[in-house]
Design an enzyme around this catalytic site. Structure first.
Site, mmCIF file in Angstrom:
data_model
loop_
_atom_site.group_PDB
_atom_site.id
_atom_site.type_symbol
_atom_site.label_atom_id
_atom_site.label_comp_id
_atom_site.label_asym_id
_atom_site.label_seq_id
_atom_site.Cartn_x
_atom_site.Cartn_y
_atom_site.Cartn_z
ATOM 1 N N TYR A 1 0.839 -1.202 0.000
ATOM 2 C CA TYR A 1 0.000 0.000 0.000
ATOM 3 C C TYR A 1 0.870 1.246 0.000
ATOM 4 O O TYR A 1 1.711 1.407 0.879
ATOM 5 C CB TYR A 1 -0.900 0.032 1.233
ATOM 6 C CG TYR A 1 -1.989 -0.988 1.206
ATOM 7 C CD1 TYR A 1 -3.186 -0.729 0.547
ATOM 8 C CD2 TYR A 1 -1.819 -2.224 1.804
ATOM 9 C CE1 TYR A 1 -4.189 -1.679 0.511
ATOM 10 C CE2 TYR A 1 -2.817 -3.186 1.764
ATOM 11 C CZ TYR A 1 -3.993 -2.906 1.117
ATOM 12 O OH TYR A 1 -4.982 -3.850 1.080
ATOM 13 N N CYS B 1 9.416 -0.272 15.223
ATOM 14 C CA CYS B 1 10.176 -1.395 14.660
ATOM 15 C C CYS B 1 10.861 -1.083 13.342
ATOM 16 O O CYS B 1 12.078 -1.148 13.244
ATOM 17 C CB CYS B 1 9.262 -2.596 14.478
ATOM 18 S SG CYS B 1 8.662 -3.224 16.033
#
Lengths: 448, 442
Positions: free
Chosen positions: A257, A266
């Site tokens: 996307y 992260c």
């Protein structure tokens, strides 16, 4: 099994709660007395769907407990999970001081064989360092006790962590010891009923797997974002391109996307740490560095689009911002695109009216009280008196909106959509300018 | 339906044949008289599994016709495929001269409505250029009354499985804004669209970009893995374990994450380069794509570097057996193949090569001619005779379970450099080999 977990942050709590929930006896230890007291009363300091209920239920059942007493905790479990933080150093490499401190604590108090499990995301080679720290401390004690260190990286997504822990695709364990394999099999047996999800490998490969997985996902995102910028320039619609390439089974629809950049605790940290490690080994990691640069550039796009919409002058404008967290279903704002946007807006003399279903408190904590930032309690309240709307996070409640109403609420008909949530025709029909990522009015008018 | 295909290269020949095979009347036109004659004899100039019998069968049935007569060809087909080559310019951007020449030809001869289909991989904006070219020629002919439409319909064929890819496509992308054209294209592809609707209709530019984006994504996955493999080597991790570890994540998957010695062929290098070039021309710095290309370039030299290091930098007089010359299995294509980088580096260093490939021997002969430092061996075993070490460059099936005893007897030192991670390092060590692979402890 009796299991000890060091660190009651995000990873530690989810791991502890889930393992207790399948019947293990879990003791979570943290240095923060307030946090431990709160947890004992069922106050869970992070937002994660289903986690507080799970903790409270298992606490009532006596399967999970919280303590600051490290000695007691070390004696408690045969398995000792290290799930403390590894904040990035100034240079982007992971700081191991908390991990190694736990290793020494375990070595100080242990009286029999322990399996020490690195659950935190730690650089390749950390297990060796943990082993060395434990051996050293044991030697200082004059104790000859057996222990093993293994790597068992977590693959939890904020907002979906419980599901990920219980129904994840795989459980990776890095070890060369049969004894550890047996212990880990027993620990994870409840999750391996449908199929054997345990993948055993050597420690270094397990450590690298965690970084590689996150870096690959970040690479997919930066790739599609780079293509979306090209699409804008060339007059193509990235959403069509996304469907086109996603239908190739070698690519798939997952994680391609286009958007306003990845954030969170992260991806940015792991990509940086891996690039850093690579650098230290005398190797350039051009691709990882490009992934990071593109992401940085992408986060500036929301602001750039606004500047374009307002002919480069945002002074005195009021911008409604929907979504502050770096992704939906979390209150985490670390490295969130919303921050890049807001900070640029303030610098340009604009005001922000923000709405987020969960992250307003976190935002207040980060930015404090300031004149150019107000918070709305409802998404539509954020539009009052605003010149334009920017959507930073794809919370579910943003996905259906009345474009006519939006058009009437905004002083200028400008909708900047960092997540490509809407159907082009519907937005355009309401007379809105629609600056999405790689589509809509973001396309170069000449090319289109 | 009457179909005309311009260009009988790889893409045109496969597409034309497969369309004929489902009953369309197909005329394939090429400017190369000799090629057309060969095709009529059933002599297929490219190696592609399953293609030859289909060509012969459909030619015999009269559904597939080969000609050099452009005028007749234009009159024949309601749809006109442009499937000619788009060789990279000196600067890496795609050269459109053949594509536009076909557009001109179509415009010169058309007498009724025509749908012109860009099947070649062409830069975003090419359909506009084709449209402009046709309008220009029609205006010159004073035939503005003739209508036409230009469609982007990129091919997604993999060399080695092109027939199957064409017969059972994962998706059929059609770039057009016209409902009427869409309807014709749906009819054309209906025989391939039975299992579920595989047709994705979008605007022309998005369709054009999709082709590049798909190849670039795949190239990115490969370069990513190669970058991590190189890191794994230095960190003492095993990239094959890491590959399985990350592949099990459904958001990543096992596809196209094999570490190796770089991608080659006629698509990935060209398409990545073309998109970088296209970005440059609009002042956009395509950082990820540039890094993907740089990594691939570096990766192709790694096998040589390992051989070089193994011999302490002295390769003069050494003989290296090479298994695999094609850029991937099931093709004879050696364009941008890692084998070429390896061989050329070996020659520069004074070594000799004894090479074997199941299909690409003629291509290697064509590329390099007769030279002392290259022996093209008739079998993989013959390539080993008198060689010092073995390098495996392409993962052909027939290399996967070789006679290790024979390899050991033939080589002066039992050393294998494996660019495709075909064997288990521990097993190789037990067999007494010195074994170098990619991203794994050796």
């Amino acid at each position: 099994m009796r299991i000890t977990i060091f660190g009651s942050g995000y990873v530690g709590l989810v791991t502890g709660a889930c393992l207790a929930d399948v019947g293990h006896e879990v003791l979570c230890v943290d240095v923060d007395q307030n946090k431990v007291d709160g947890l004992k009363q069922g106050i869970v300091p992070i937002h994660e769907p289903g986690l507080d209920t799970m903790i409270v239920n298992n606490m009532k059942a006596g399967r999970i407990n919280f303590t600051t007493d490290a000695e007691e905790a070390v004696k408690f479990g045969q398995l000792q999970f290290i799930a403390v933080g590894t904040p990035p150093d100034e240079d982007g490499s992971a700081d191991l001081k908390y991990v190694l401190a736990v290793a020494r604590t375990i070595a100080t108090h242990m009286q029999d064989y322990k399996v020490i499990i690195d659950k935190s995301t730690v650089p390749v080679g950390t297990a060796d360092k943990v082993r060395a720290a434990v051996s050293e401390t044991l030697a200082e004690r004059g104790a000859e006790l057996a222990f093993d260190v293994c790597s068992n990286p977590e693959f939890l997504k904020e907002g979906n962590a419980i599901e990920d822990f219980s129904k994840g695709a795989r459980i990776i364990v890095g070890t060369d010891s049969e004894r550890v394999k047996r212990a880990m099999r027993e620990c994870y047996a409840p999750y391996s009923r449908q199929q054997d999800k345990l993948m055993f490998m050597d420690i270094r490969s397990a450590e690298l797997t965690k970084y590689a997985a996150n870096a690959m996902l970040a690479t997919k995102i930066s790739f599609i974002n780079e293509i979306s910028r090209l699409a804008e320039q060339m007059g193509a619609d990235i959403e069509n391109v996304r469907h086109g390439i996603g239908s190739d089974p070698r690519i798939g629809y997952q994680f391609i996307y286009p958007g306003c950049g990845y954030g969170g605790s992260c991806f940015p940290k792991d990509v940086q740490a891996l690039a850093r490690a690579s650098h230290e080994l005398g190797q350039t990691s051009e691709l990882l560095e490009a992934v990071e640069t593109v992401n940085y550039r992408q986060k500036g796009q929301l602001f750039n689009k606004l500047m374009k919409a307002f002919d480069g002058d945002l002074k005195g404008k009021t911008i409604a911002v929907w979504g502050l967290s770096f992704k939906p279903n979390t209150d985490d704002m670390r490295e969130a695109p919303s921050r890049t946007l807001m900070e640029s807006l303030w610098e340009a003399g604009a005001k922000v009216q923000a709405y987020d279903p969960k992250a307003s408190d976190e935002c207040r904590r980060i930015y404090g009280e300031r004149d150019d930032l107000t918070y709305a309690d409802h998404r539509d309240d954020a539009l009052e008196g605003a010149d334009a709307l920017v959507i930073c996070t794809e919370w579910k409640e943003f996905r259906t909106i009345d474009f006519e109403k939006l058009r009437n609420a905004l002083a200028s008909p400008v909708l900047v959509d960092g997540r490509n949530l809407f159907d082009l025709d519907a937005v355009k029909a309401a007379g809105l300018l629609y600056f999405a990522m790689g589509r809509g009015d973001s396309l170069n008018a000449e090319a289109a | 339906m009457n179909v005309t295909v311009f260009g009988t290269g790889y893409v045109g020949l496969v597409q034309g044949t497969i369309l004929a095979d489902v009953g369309h009347q197909v005329v394939c036109v090429d400017v190369d008289e000799a090629k057309v004659e060969r095709l009529k004899q059933g002599d297929i100039p490219i190696y592609e599994p399953g293609l030859e019998p289909l060509v012969k069968e459909n030619y015999a049935a009269g559904r597939l016709v080969f000609t050099t007569d452009a005028e007749a060809a234009v009159k024949h087909g309601e749809v006109q495929y442009i499937a000619v080559g788009t060789p990279p310019d000196e600067d890496g951007s795609a050269d459109l001269k053949y594509v536009l020449a076909v557009a001109e030809t179509i415009a010169q001869h058309m007498e009724g409505h025509r749908i012109v289909i860009d099947k070649s991989t062409v830069p975003v904006g090419t359909a506009d250029k084709v449209r402009a070219k046709i309008s220009e020629v029609l205006a010159r002919r004073e035939r503005d009354d003739l209508t036409f439409d230009v469609v982007s319909n990129p091919e997604f064929l993999k060399e080695g499985s092109a027939v199957a890819d064409c017969q059972k496509p994962d998706r059929i992308i059609i770039g057009t804004e016209s409902r009427d054209t869409e309807e014709v294209m749906r009819e054309l592809y209906a025989p391939f669209n039975r299992n579920r609707d595989k047709i994705l209709v979008m605007d022309v530019k998005s369709a054009e970009l999709t082709k590049y984006a798909a190849n670039c994504m795949l190239a990115t996955k490969i370069s990513f893995m190669n970058e991590i493999a190189s890191l794994a080597e230095r960190l003492g991790a095993d990239i094959e374990m890491v590959r399985q570890g990350i592949g099990s994540d459904p958001r990543i998957g096992y596809h196209f994450i094999y570490p190796g010695i770089g991608y080659g062929g006629s698509c990935f290098p060209k398409d990545v380069q073309a998109l970088i070039r296209a970005a440059d021309t609009i002042d956009f710095d395509a950082k990820v794509l540039k890094a993907v290309e740089a990594r691939n370039y570096a990766q192709k030299t790694t096998l040589f570097q390992k051989i070089h290091a193994h011999f302490d930098g002295d390769l003069a007089g050494k003989t290296v057996a090479i298994w695999g010359l094609a850029f991937k299995p099931n093709t004879d294509d050696m364009r941008e193949a890692p084998s070429r980088v390896l061989m050329e580096a070996l020659w520069d260093a004074g070594a000799k090569v004894q090479a074997f490939d199941p299909e690409a021997m003629e291509e290697a002969q064509r590329l390099y001619g007769d030279r002392d430092e290259l022996t093209l061996s008739g079998t993989k075993e013959a390539a080993l005779k008198g060689a010092d070490v073995l390098a495996i460059v392409t993962e052909w099936q027939s290399f996967r379970a070789p006679d290790f005893d024979l390899i050991q007897r033939c080589l002066s030192e039992p050393t294998i450099f494996d660019g495709r991670n075909m064997f288990d390092p521990k097993r190789m060590a037990r067999k007494g080999f010195t074994y170098y692979s990619v991203g794994r402890p050796s």
